[in-house]
Design an enzyme around this catalytic site. Structure first.
Site, mmCIF file in Angstrom:
data_model
loop_
_atom_site.group_PDB
_atom_site.id
_atom_site.type_symbol
_atom_site.label_atom_id
_atom_site.label_comp_id
_atom_site.label_asym_id
_atom_site.label_seq_id
_atom_site.Cartn_x
_atom_site.Cartn_y
_atom_site.Cartn_z
ATOM 1 N N ASP A 79 0.842 -1.204 0.000
ATOM 2 C CA ASP A 79 0.000 0.000 0.000
ATOM 3 C C ASP A 79 0.875 1.250 0.000
ATOM 4 O O ASP A 79 0.518 2.284 0.582
ATOM 5 C CB ASP A 79 -0.967 0.018 1.176
ATOM 6 N N GLY A 103 -1.516 5.720 3.810
ATOM 7 C CA GLY A 103 -0.682 4.668 3.236
ATOM 8 C C GLY A 103 0.662 4.625 3.936
ATOM 9 O O GLY A 103 0.825 5.110 5.061
#
Length: 404
Positions: free
Chosen positions: A287, A322
């Site tokens: 991610d 993230g």
């Protein structure tokens, strides 16, 4: 290129119970893998070199199915002129132990998504230099997401989940779309999931308020993945199991996991790996956002800014956006936190993503055949328990063909 074939002995391979040996030809290409206990069925070739790996793990490179950018370039911002930047990203990911990835496009305007899809699809059609991570196809994380679970995705670009919207976004590039993350409750008819599956696209459920019943219906319609487990979905509750409860009790579904210590607490990671049977129904993702490969600091992210601190990315309002940690850092974290064995942790980043893509690895040794040695990773565990890796081609004893 060396003229001598090579035999690597005393190797542990994720997914194989026995200690293995591996044969390389003179060009450094894997010819076979077999148990050390197996009787030799051939005479050793002349000038055979034997290298003892002393029980270290040998794996394929990582496969990252959710990565949003790197080296300052967010994948939704990619334009046709960015080929050199994409090549640099592929090189950096290879250096980080990643062999393949799906560039992930987060929610943006349809026009911007179309531009990025076209640019990356054209990039995929051109050969890469040696030792660069391969693009497996695109992952569209949005824009058909639940507003209440959008997280860092911009509200103004969310779209309804219809075949018409998906067709407009994908255009004539469906062959290059590998995964679409969506909220299934936005389309009670199931027509959108059915249409994507008919096009060969993997459907992942995420950024959703789906109940267990809605999730199960989506799985029956063909959805087979879940995007970043625990995040942007209802919590796992003893009376309302939700998407995650349904996923963990469905054998055909695999869930992506971020092991940075921020997206999921290590205790919950341990619970998740037990419920998901390790690499059987889970896989690691990074991610990672565009600052991957750059130092901590503030960076632009669409029209907003993100602050990166110790590898964690947040918007100014504190929303978790993230990370900038590489995929294989998650492997090392799982072992460091004593959540699972090195074998399971390695498989979660290397074999499990392939299974999520539909690759059969009932005998994982078959995946090694005909691969160049430079695509393999050697993992070593120190006396303190730390797990480290290196590409085998970084060992001067081994052949590393420049053309591979």
């Amino acid at each position: 290129m060396t003229a001598a074939p090579t035999l690597l002995t005393n190797i542990r391979v994720p997914g194989c119970a026995d200690v293995q040996r591996l044969w390389l030809d003179a060009a450094g290409i894997v010819q076979s893998i077999e148990p050390m206990s197996q009787t030799f069925d051939r005479l050793p070739p002349p000038q055979l070199r034997v290298i003892d790996l002393r029980g270290d793990w040998l794996s394929l490179g990582g496969v990252d199915l959710q990565i949003n950018g790197a080296l300052g370039l967010a994948f939704p911002d990619v334009q046709a002129s960015d080929r050199d930047r994409l090549v640099a990203i592929c090189r950096r990911l290879w250096e980080q132990g990643v062999d393949a990835f799906t560039p992930t496009l987060v929610t943006s305007s349809i026009a911007q998504l179309r531009q990025a899809i076209d640019a990356i699809a054209d990039f995929m059609a051109q050969p890469l230099p040696p030792r660069h991570a391969k693009v497996l196809g695109l992952h569209l994380e949005g824009p058909c997401l639940a507003e209440s679970k959008r997280g860092a995705h911009p509200q103004e670009h969310l779209q309804p989940l219809t075949v018409e919207v998906l067709s407009e976004i994908c255009g004539d590039r469906l062959a290059q779309i590998r995964i679409v993350t969506l909220a299934p409750e936005l389309d009670p008819t199931g027509e959108a999931i059915a249409w994507l599956r008919q096009q060969g696209v993997i459907v992942s459920l995420g950024h959703t308020q789906a109940t267990a019943e809605q999730a199960q219906a989506a799985f029956e319609q063909g959805a087979t993945m879940v995007t970043h487990a625990f995040n942007a979905m209802p919590p796992l509750h003893h009376r309302q199991p939700g998407l995650l409860g349904a996923a963990l009790t469905t054998d055909t579904v695999a869930a992506g996991v971020i092991a940075d210590g921020q997206h999921i607490d290590p205790i919950m990671l341990k619970l998740l790996l037990r419920a998901g049977e390790g690499d059987r129904r889970l896989f690691l993702v990074s991610d990672a956002l565009a600052p991957l490969g750059l130092p901590d600091g503030r960076y632009p992210w669409d029209e907003r800014q993100i602050a990166v601190t110790n590898g964690t990315c947040r918007l100014d309002d504190g929303t978790l956006a993230g990370t900038t940690l590489p995929l294989l850092a998650g492997v090392q974290n799982l072992v460091r936190w004593q959540i699972c064995t090195p074998e399971t942790a390695i498989a979660l980043a290397t074999l499990a993503p392939l299974r999520a893509l539909g690759v059969d690895w009932s005998d994982p040794r078959l995946l090694y055949l005909s691969r160049p040695v430079c695509q393999l990773l050697r993992w070593q565990q120190s006396e303190t328990g730390e797990l480290t890796w290196q590409r085998l081609c970084e060992n001067d004893e081994l052949p590393a063909p420049a053309s591979i």
